[in-house]
Design a protein around this motif. Sequence first.
Motif, mmCIF file in Angstrom:
data_model
loop_
_atom_site.group_PDB
_atom_site.id
_atom_site.type_symbol
_atom_site.label_atom_id
_atom_site.label_comp_id
_atom_site.label_asym_id
_atom_site.label_seq_id
_atom_site.Cartn_x
_atom_site.Cartn_y
_atom_site.Cartn_z
ATOM 1 N N ASP A 29 0.792 -1.233 0.000
ATOM 2 C CA ASP A 29 0.000 0.000 0.000
ATOM 3 C C ASP A 29 0.824 1.283 0.000
ATOM 4 N N ILE A 30 2.061 1.210 0.468
ATOM 5 C CA ILE A 30 2.862 2.426 0.636
ATOM 6 C C ILE A 30 4.114 2.340 -0.221
ATOM 7 N N ASP A 31 4.210 3.261 -1.182
ATOM 8 C CA ASP A 31 5.395 3.318 -2.039
ATOM 9 C C ASP A 31 5.588 4.732 -2.572
ATOM 10 N N LEU A 32 6.770 4.969 -3.125
ATOM 11 C CA LEU A 32 7.101 6.255 -3.753
ATOM 12 C C LEU A 32 7.926 5.983 -4.999
ATOM 13 N N SER A 33 7.732 6.787 -6.017
ATOM 14 C CA SER A 33 8.483 6.614 -7.265
ATOM 15 C C SER A 33 9.855 7.268 -7.169
ATOM 16 N N CYS A 34 10.757 6.820 -8.018
ATOM 17 C CA CYS A 34 12.096 7.413 -8.059
ATOM 18 C C CYS A 34 12.021 8.883 -8.450
ATOM 19 N N GLU A 35 11.081 9.256 -9.282
ATOM 20 C CA GLU A 35 10.965 10.647 -9.715
ATOM 21 C C GLU A 35 10.450 11.559 -8.597
ATOM 22 N N GLU A 36 9.565 11.050 -7.762
ATOM 23 C CA GLU A 36 9.126 11.816 -6.589
ATOM 24 C C GLU A 36 10.323 12.099 -5.678
ATOM 25 N N LEU A 37 11.133 11.086 -5.453
ATOM 26 C CA LEU A 37 12.307 11.240 -4.591
ATOM 27 C C LEU A 37 13.325 12.195 -5.215
ATOM 28 N N TRP A 38 13.499 12.113 -6.527
ATOM 29 C CA TRP A 38 14.450 12.976 -7.234
ATOM 30 C C TRP A 38 13.992 14.442 -7.199
ATOM 31 N N GLN A 39 12.741 14.661 -7.534
ATOM 32 C CA GLN A 39 12.233 16.024 -7.651
ATOM 33 C C GLN A 39 12.060 16.723 -6.295
ATOM 34 N N ASN A 40 11.694 15.980 -5.270
ATOM 35 C CA ASN A 40 11.384 16.605 -3.991
ATOM 36 C C ASN A 40 12.392 16.316 -2.889
ATOM 37 N N GLY A 41 13.433 15.572 -3.220
ATOM 38 C CA GLY A 41 14.511 15.376 -2.262
ATOM 39 C C GLY A 41 15.473 16.559 -2.304
ATOM 40 N N THR A 42 16.271 16.701 -1.256
ATOM 41 C CA THR A 42 17.277 17.755 -1.223
ATOM 42 C C THR A 42 18.657 17.129 -1.240
ATOM 43 N N GLU A 43 19.583 17.794 -1.895
ATOM 44 C CA GLU A 43 20.956 17.262 -1.996
ATOM 45 C C GLU A 43 21.495 16.954 -0.609
ATOM 46 N N TYR A 44 22.097 15.797 -0.471
ATOM 47 C CA TYR A 44 22.641 15.339 0.799
ATOM 48 C C TYR A 44 23.890 16.139 1.131
#
Length: 86
Positions: free
Chosen positions: A68-83
Amino acid sequence: MIFHKLTDVKPISDLKLKVTFENGVIKVYDVKPLLDKWEVFKSFKLIRGLFEQVKLDCKGYGIAWNDDIDLSCEELWQNGTEYSYM
């Protein structure tokens, strides 16, 4: 469409994920805003240890905790912040 495929995901403190992409970029993704947006994400507050069970899914095209719970790679790419190593 070119996808920013994932090679690794690790849960870190305060409902954040450290995600590593195939191109070597590392980002931090904050899951907390999703708790107010999508009901299913509230499970992280209700089920102890669920957040830490995150795994890569679909050959790097996303991550999942369960069916039931997942996230796409593009969601993580677009809304993540550089480490930042600091």
